[in-house]
Design an enzyme around this catalytic site. Sequence first.
Site, mmCIF file in Angstrom:
data_model
loop_
_atom_site.group_PDB
_atom_site.id
_atom_site.type_symbol
_atom_site.label_atom_id
_atom_site.label_comp_id
_atom_site.label_asym_id
_atom_site.label_seq_id
_atom_site.Cartn_x
_atom_site.Cartn_y
_atom_site.Cartn_z
ATOM 1 N N ARG A 62 2.222 -36.103 25.862
ATOM 2 C CA ARG A 62 3.001 -35.742 24.687
ATOM 3 C C ARG A 62 2.219 -34.705 23.882
ATOM 4 O O ARG A 62 1.068 -34.946 23.510
ATOM 5 C CB ARG A 62 3.268 -36.977 23.820
ATOM 6 N N CYS A 67 3.409 -34.182 11.405
ATOM 7 C CA CYS A 67 4.513 -34.385 10.472
ATOM 8 C C CYS A 67 4.102 -35.459 9.461
ATOM 9 O O CYS A 67 4.296 -36.650 9.697
ATOM 10 C CB CYS A 67 5.790 -34.802 11.205
ATOM 11 N N CYS A 78 13.621 -37.360 9.709
ATOM 12 C CA CYS A 78 13.295 -36.916 11.068
ATOM 13 C C CYS A 78 12.944 -38.136 11.914
ATOM 14 O O CYS A 78 12.872 -39.252 11.407
ATOM 15 C CB CYS A 78 12.129 -35.919 11.058
ATOM 16 N N GLU A 106 3.077 -28.532 10.843
ATOM 17 C CA GLU A 106 3.971 -29.156 9.859
ATOM 18 C C GLU A 106 5.216 -28.288 9.637
ATOM 19 O O GLU A 106 5.132 -27.080 9.433
ATOM 20 C CB GLU A 106 3.237 -29.331 8.537
ATOM 21 N N GLY A 107 6.388 -28.920 9.679
ATOM 22 C CA GLY A 107 7.627 -28.189 9.437
ATOM 23 C C GLY A 107 7.907 -27.113 10.457
ATOM 24 O O GLY A 107 8.381 -26.035 10.127
ATOM 25 N N ARG A 108 7.627 -27.403 11.728
ATOM 26 C CA ARG A 108 7.721 -26.415 12.811
ATOM 27 C C ARG A 108 6.865 -25.184 12.515
ATOM 28 O O ARG A 108 7.233 -24.060 12.816
ATOM 29 C CB ARG A 108 9.185 -26.023 13.100
ATOM 30 N N ASP A 141 11.042 -21.355 13.907
ATOM 31 C CA ASP A 141 10.011 -22.151 14.575
ATOM 32 C C ASP A 141 8.781 -21.274 14.775
ATOM 33 O O ASP A 141 8.809 -20.340 15.571
ATOM 34 C CB ASP A 141 10.527 -22.680 15.914
ATOM 35 N N ARG A 143 5.749 -22.446 15.633
ATOM 36 C CA ARG A 143 4.719 -23.159 16.388
ATOM 37 C C ARG A 143 4.270 -22.374 17.621
ATOM 38 O O ARG A 143 5.045 -21.622 18.201
ATOM 39 C CB ARG A 143 5.240 -24.538 16.827
ATOM 40 N N LYS A 169 9.345 -25.878 24.193
ATOM 41 C CA LYS A 169 7.974 -26.353 24.334
ATOM 42 C C LYS A 169 7.564 -26.349 25.805
ATOM 43 O O LYS A 169 6.467 -25.907 26.161
ATOM 44 C CB LYS A 169 7.837 -27.768 23.751
#
Length: 217
Positions: A62, A67, A78, A106-108, A141, A143, A169
């Site tokens: 994972r 978050c 969420c 955090e927050g995408r 996004d 990330r 992802k």
Amino acid sequence: MAYQEVSVNGSPRQTAAVERVVEVRLPTVHGEFRAIGYMDTRTNQEQVALVHGEIADGALTRVHSECLTGEVFGSTHCECGDQLGTAMRMMVADGSGILIYIQGHEGRGIGLLAKLKALQLQQAEGLDTVEANLALGLPVDAREYTVAVEILNDLGVESVRLLSNNPRKRDALEANGIRIAERIPLLIPPNKENHQYLLAKRKRLDHSLPHLDGLLG
């Protein structure tokens, strides 16, 4: 070793490798893990991987974005907190697994305060999570996943069974050389607070959330 990172929006970025700093036994309510701490020399951000059992290719893995609101404060807007705990329990049940917890996501990737501003817009103006970010002049996004790839390389892992509902992802990891042997859904039952958020993730961000079919309008 340096990698060319490909973010979820396809933009290439150059990064430096992570440095392994510490490894320690970490007993949790979900089972026993080893916490391996890293320093991201590109950002000076501290990162951590939790490992259960023996590390091997094909490990249940994972890559989890930080978050605070969902994991610490128990926000029901969420499913992040439930996903984190569920993933850890699945790894223990499977006998092995790797959880890479990415700080700075955090927050995408827009940060805590910006995430709260976006949530405010969602509540006050009825915007969805994508519209709220854009209204703030922020990326949908932001990330990137190079640090996760570097940690997996440090652990000697080239392929994983990825716990994720997010195809972007998966694409970002594969673009950086990690083979996804299998994508395993991580589906959390919706509630009245997050069902619109989950629908937006499915409709606007391409998340695979088949458990919403027939449950929500």
